[in-house]
Write an enzyme that holds these catalytic residues in place. Structure first.
Site, PDB file in Angstrom:
ATOM      1  CB  THR A  91      -8.215  -0.654   3.902  1.00 31.59           C
ATOM      2  OG1 THR A  91      -6.814  -0.860   3.547  1.00 31.59           O
ATOM      3  CG2 THR A  91      -8.936  -1.620   2.866  1.00 31.59           C
ATOM      4  NE  ARG A 119       2.276  -4.614  -0.803  1.00 30.78           N
ATOM      5  CZ  ARG A 119       1.122  -4.551  -0.463  1.00 30.78           C
ATOM      6  NH1 ARG A 119       0.519  -3.027  -0.460  1.00 30.78           N
ATOM      7  NH2 ARG A 119       0.704  -5.003   0.794  1.00 30.78           N
ATOM      8  CB  VAL A 120       0.592  -4.286  -7.355  1.00 28.76           C
ATOM      9  CG1 VAL A 120      -0.760  -4.696  -7.365  1.00 28.76           C
ATOM     10  CG2 VAL A 120       1.248  -3.308  -8.301  1.00 28.76           C
ATOM     11  N   GLY A 121      -0.554  -4.287  -4.117  1.00 26.64           N
ATOM     12  CA  GLY A 121      -0.968  -5.177  -3.091  1.00 26.64           C
ATOM     13  C   GLY A 121      -2.379  -6.021  -3.556  1.00 26.64           C
ATOM     14  CG  ASP A 122      -4.592  -7.095  -0.302  1.00 25.98           C
ATOM     15  OD1 ASP A 122      -3.780  -6.236  -0.108  1.00 25.98           O
ATOM     16  OD2 ASP A 122      -5.687  -7.050   0.430  1.00 25.98           O
ATOM     17  CB  THR A 142      -9.028  -4.782   5.073  1.00 30.50           C
ATOM     18  OG1 THR A 142      -7.768  -3.751   5.444  1.00 30.50           O
ATOM     19  CG2 THR A 142      -9.711  -5.117   6.347  1.00 30.50           C
ATOM     20  N   GLY A 143      -6.280  -6.145   5.513  1.00 33.16           N
ATOM     21  CA  GLY A 143      -5.229  -6.601   6.233  1.00 33.16           C
ATOM     22  C   GLY A 143      -3.926  -6.949   5.497  1.00 33.16           C
ATOM     23  N   GLY A 145      -1.473  -7.634   3.035  1.00 36.50           N
ATOM     24  CA  GLY A 145      -1.877  -7.862   1.727  1.00 36.50           C
ATOM     25  C   GLY A 145      -1.130  -9.236   0.992  1.00 36.50           C
TER      26      GLY A 145
HETATM   27  N1  ASN Z   1      -5.064  -2.205   5.548  1.00 36.95           N
HETATM   28  C1  ASN Z   1      -4.843  -2.878   4.090  1.00 36.95           C
HETATM   29  O1  ASN Z   1      -5.768  -3.310   4.061  1.00 36.95           O
HETATM   30  C2  ASN Z   1      -3.714  -2.703   3.492  1.00 36.95           C
HETATM   31  C3  ASN Z   1      -3.649  -3.588   2.102  1.00 36.95           C
HETATM   32  N2  ASN Z   1      -4.397  -4.979   2.299  1.00 36.95           N
HETATM   33  C4  ASN Z   1      -2.404  -3.911   1.653  1.00 36.95           C
HETATM   34  O2  ASN Z   1      -1.806  -4.941   2.103  1.00 36.95           O
HETATM   35  O3  ASN Z   1      -1.950  -2.957   0.952  1.00 36.95           O
END
Ligand code: ASN
Length: 241
Positions: A91, A119-122, A142-143, A145
């Site tokens: 990310t 899947r739609v992430g954060d 980041t992290g 989601g």
């Molecule tokens: N490493 C990431 O930031 C992954 C992102 N936040 C997700 O969940 O898709």
């Protein structure tokens, strides 16, 4: 891939999710912001829009590194530890403030490994993957989601700054809340309207860098912070060191 961009001056924002074979999804997100009345285009629709904007598609193979392929394969093994494999995902986030106090944020990601199709992430979701408002500041996250979405992490940090917290305290307070409330880990970069900034994370590591007054500050692990003049850093980069 998912990406979001936001302009703190007028709260305009653009995002794309579930796009494939696009080299720079953040550029597509920016076009969504600038050329449409919408804020988030997904999957097939995002691809049709990319075609209409003459954004070339690149073969998917070209966007996959050997390291990612290996990680994906290992993650499918029965004794794999998914946490271990999510550790340094690619990310990329940015926040910025200009001399007139305009702030902006941008976040782009391949997302969690081995997610369900669709899947739609954060990252693509305003307030979760990023938020920017000239009244308070900007943040990119980041992290994990699903945890980030549960607490709407980026907007939560801006809320804490609105209540008077510094970027560092606001980031730590929001990350602590995410950890205790939903058990999620993450990392954030934050700038407030005065130009004060923070890079904070509850994960083991997060690569970050800031340019302020011609100095580059950077680090990876908790408590790590190096500083060098930007000119020196650029010269080193040019020499390929
Ligand atoms: N490493 C990431 O930031 C992954 C992102 N936040 C997700 O969940 O898709």
């Amino acid at each position: 891939m998912d990406a979001i961009i936001m302009d703190g001056k007028n709260l305009d924002s653009g995002a794309v999710s579930a796009v494939k074979c696009i080299a720079n999804p953040i550029k597509l997100a920016r076009l969504v912001m600038e050329k449409t009345k919408h804020m988030l285009l997904t999957d097939h629709g995002a691809h049709l829009f990319a075609q209409a904007m003459a954004i070339p598609e690149v073969p998917g193979e070209k966007l996959i590194t050997e390291r990612s392929r290996e990680r994906w394969k290992k993650n499918l093994e029965p004794d794999s530890n998914p946490e271990e494999f999510q550790k340094d995902l690619g990310t990329v986030g940015a926040v910025a403030i200009d001399s007139e106090g305009n702030v902006a944020c941008a976040t782009s990601t391949g997302g969690l490994s081995n997610k369900l199709i669709g899947r739609v992430g954060d990252t693509a979701c305003i307030g979760s993957g990023g938020y920017a408002d000239n009244h308070f500041g900007a943040t990119s996250t980041t992290g994990h989601g699903e945890s980030i979405m549960k607490v709407v992490l980026a907007r939560l940090i801006l809320y804490h700054m609105e209540q008077g917290m510094s970027p560092e305290v606001a980031a730590d307070t929001a990350l602590d809340y995410m950890k205790t409330r939903v058990g999620g880990l993450g990392g954030v970069i934050v700038v407030n309207k005065a130009g004060e900034w923070a890079a904070r994370f509850s994960t083991k590591q997060m690569s970050w860098a800031t340019v302020e007054d011609d100095n580059l500050h950077y680090g990876i692990y908790a408590g790590e912070k190096h500083t060098k003049p930007v000119d020196e850093a650029l010269a080193t980069e040019r020499e390929g060191l």
